[in-house]
Write a protein that holds these residues in place. Structure first.
Motif, mmCIF file in Angstrom:
data_model
loop_
_atom_site.group_PDB
_atom_site.id
_atom_site.type_symbol
_atom_site.label_atom_id
_atom_site.label_comp_id
_atom_site.label_asym_id
_atom_site.label_seq_id
_atom_site.Cartn_x
_atom_site.Cartn_y
_atom_site.Cartn_z
ATOM 1 N N MET A 1 35.692 34.188 38.314
ATOM 2 C CA MET A 1 37.078 35.564 38.696
ATOM 3 C C MET A 1 36.390 36.041 39.439
ATOM 4 O O MET A 1 35.936 37.116 39.036
ATOM 5 C CB MET A 1 37.521 35.226 36.712
ATOM 6 N N GLN A 2 37.356 36.692 40.097
ATOM 7 C CA GLN A 2 37.301 37.965 40.130
ATOM 8 C C GLN A 2 38.467 39.129 40.539
ATOM 9 O O GLN A 2 39.744 38.434 40.665
ATOM 10 C CB GLN A 2 36.905 37.963 42.272
ATOM 11 N N VAL A 3 38.206 39.736 39.837
ATOM 12 C CA VAL A 3 39.416 41.333 39.462
ATOM 13 C C VAL A 3 39.315 42.367 40.884
ATOM 14 O O VAL A 3 38.196 42.864 41.051
ATOM 15 C CB VAL A 3 38.958 41.467 38.749
ATOM 16 N N ASN A 4 40.371 43.083 41.049
ATOM 17 C CA ASN A 4 40.233 44.077 41.845
ATOM 18 C C ASN A 4 39.988 45.223 40.948
ATOM 19 O O ASN A 4 39.611 45.643 39.465
ATOM 20 C CB ASN A 4 41.287 44.858 42.376
ATOM 21 N N MET A 5 39.246 46.658 41.425
ATOM 22 C CA MET A 5 38.640 47.430 40.975
ATOM 23 C C MET A 5 39.963 48.026 39.893
ATOM 24 O O MET A 5 39.331 48.310 38.467
ATOM 25 C CB MET A 5 38.516 48.894 41.468
ATOM 26 N N HIS A 6 40.879 48.625 39.962
ATOM 27 C CA HIS A 6 41.552 48.789 38.681
ATOM 28 C C HIS A 6 42.260 47.528 38.019
ATOM 29 O O HIS A 6 42.554 48.176 36.631
ATOM 30 C CB HIS A 6 43.416 48.859 39.891
ATOM 31 N N GLU A 7 42.296 46.827 38.157
ATOM 32 C CA GLU A 7 42.329 45.631 36.801
ATOM 33 C C GLU A 7 41.320 46.051 36.508
ATOM 34 O O GLU A 7 41.620 45.741 34.697
ATOM 35 C CB GLU A 7 42.811 43.823 37.390
ATOM 36 N N ALA A 8 39.535 46.027 37.030
ATOM 37 C CA ALA A 8 38.519 45.387 35.629
ATOM 38 C C ALA A 8 38.717 47.066 35.129
ATOM 39 O O ALA A 8 38.282 47.378 33.991
ATOM 40 C CB ALA A 8 37.960 46.336 36.526
ATOM 41 N N LYS A 9 39.024 48.268 35.930
ATOM 42 C CA LYS A 9 39.540 49.863 34.554
ATOM 43 C C LYS A 9 40.665 49.496 33.473
ATOM 44 O O LYS A 9 39.740 49.530 32.481
ATOM 45 C CB LYS A 9 39.581 50.840 35.589
ATOM 46 N N THR A 10 41.745 48.587 33.733
ATOM 47 C CA THR A 10 42.227 48.028 32.852
ATOM 48 C C THR A 10 42.114 46.832 31.650
ATOM 49 O O THR A 10 42.570 47.389 30.631
ATOM 50 C CB THR A 10 43.489 48.481 33.380
ATOM 51 N N GLN A 11 41.283 46.169 32.499
ATOM 52 C CA GLN A 11 40.874 45.122 31.149
ATOM 53 C C GLN A 11 39.425 45.335 31.083
ATOM 54 O O GLN A 11 38.827 43.958 30.716
ATOM 55 C CB GLN A 11 41.722 44.134 31.690
ATOM 56 N N LEU A 12 38.260 46.044 31.128
ATOM 57 C CA LEU A 12 37.548 45.711 30.742
ATOM 58 C C LEU A 12 37.229 45.305 29.437
ATOM 59 O O LEU A 12 35.580 44.770 29.595
ATOM 60 C CB LEU A 12 36.583 46.971 30.564
ATOM 61 N N SER A 13 37.160 45.713 28.413
ATOM 62 C CA SER A 13 37.230 44.960 27.245
ATOM 63 C C SER A 13 37.317 43.052 27.203
ATOM 64 O O SER A 13 36.203 42.338 27.019
ATOM 65 C CB SER A 13 37.939 45.076 26.078
ATOM 66 N N LYS A 14 38.183 42.640 28.216
ATOM 67 C CA LYS A 14 38.696 41.378 28.395
ATOM 68 C C LYS A 14 37.743 40.841 29.549
ATOM 69 O O LYS A 14 37.071 39.612 28.879
ATOM 70 C CB LYS A 14 40.178 41.619 28.754
ATOM 71 N N LEU A 15 37.473 40.943 30.154
ATOM 72 C CA LEU A 15 36.264 40.982 30.640
ATOM 73 C C LEU A 15 34.729 40.745 30.141
ATOM 74 O O LEU A 15 34.550 40.694 30.519
ATOM 75 C CB LEU A 15 36.537 42.159 32.650
ATOM 76 N N GLY A 16 34.958 41.797 29.954
ATOM 77 C CA GLY A 16 33.206 41.611 28.922
ATOM 78 C C GLY A 16 32.945 40.827 28.679
ATOM 79 O O GLY A 16 32.321 39.997 27.836
ATOM 80 N N LYS A 29 36.636 45.655 45.067
ATOM 81 C CA LYS A 29 36.894 46.973 46.187
ATOM 82 C C LYS A 29 37.937 46.510 47.803
ATOM 83 O O LYS A 29 36.416 46.494 48.185
ATOM 84 C CB LYS A 29 35.744 47.410 46.148
ATOM 85 N N SER A 30 38.316 46.802 47.539
ATOM 86 C CA SER A 30 39.178 46.514 48.462
ATOM 87 C C SER A 30 39.519 45.008 49.409
ATOM 88 O O SER A 30 38.525 44.301 50.491
ATOM 89 C CB SER A 30 38.382 47.683 49.787
ATOM 90 N N GLY A 31 39.172 43.956 48.351
ATOM 91 C CA GLY A 31 39.343 42.226 48.560
ATOM 92 C C GLY A 31 38.021 42.087 48.745
ATOM 93 O O GLY A 31 37.492 40.971 48.486
ATOM 94 N N LYS A 32 36.833 42.987 48.263
ATOM 95 C CA LYS A 32 35.789 42.273 48.807
ATOM 96 C C LYS A 32 34.462 42.636 47.759
ATOM 97 O O LYS A 32 34.633 43.273 46.802
ATOM 98 C CB LYS A 32 34.786 42.743 50.353
ATOM 99 N N PRO A 33 34.064 41.539 47.345
ATOM 100 C CA PRO A 33 32.992 41.303 46.440
ATOM 101 C C PRO A 33 32.099 43.068 46.166
ATOM 102 O O PRO A 33 31.939 43.677 47.542
ATOM 103 C CB PRO A 33 32.266 40.038 46.019
ATOM 104 N N TYR A 34 31.926 43.668 44.782
ATOM 105 C CA TYR A 34 31.327 44.407 44.910
ATOM 106 C C TYR A 34 30.442 44.566 43.764
ATOM 107 O O TYR A 34 29.220 44.978 44.127
ATOM 108 C CB TYR A 34 32.620 45.977 44.741
ATOM 109 N N LEU A 35 31.166 44.851 43.032
ATOM 110 C CA LEU A 35 29.853 43.940 41.589
ATOM 111 C C LEU A 35 30.269 42.891 41.132
ATOM 112 O O LEU A 35 31.138 42.541 40.267
ATOM 113 C CB LEU A 35 30.310 45.282 40.800
#
Length: 77
Positions: A1-16, A29-35
């Protein structure tokens, strides 16, 4: 699954939780895999050199390379 940086900030617990469950989570980040979000694992015991001593053998001719093989690598064939 790929999520953008903003979504990752708001849903970190679920993503973890998803990462712990084995799902691959990529933060973009900007649509490209970053982390990659991966679960933390305790360090394994340090390597112990020599654990397989006596269980591995190397052929007597291991260091001998036939002349035709050397010639092939050097472009002489």
């Amino acid at each position: 699954m790929q999520v953008n940086m903003h979504e990752a900030k708001t849903q970190l617990s679920k993503l973890g939780e998803k990462a712990w469950a084995g799902e691959k989570v990529v933060i973009a980040k900007s649509g490209k895999p970053y982390l990659d979000l991966v679960p933390h694992r305790e360090h394994q015991a340090p390597r112990q050199p020599g654990r397989l001593k006596g269980q591995i053998s190397i052929a007597e001719d291991f260091d001998h390379t036939p002349a035709d093989i050397i010639a092939a690598f050097e472009g002489e064939l």
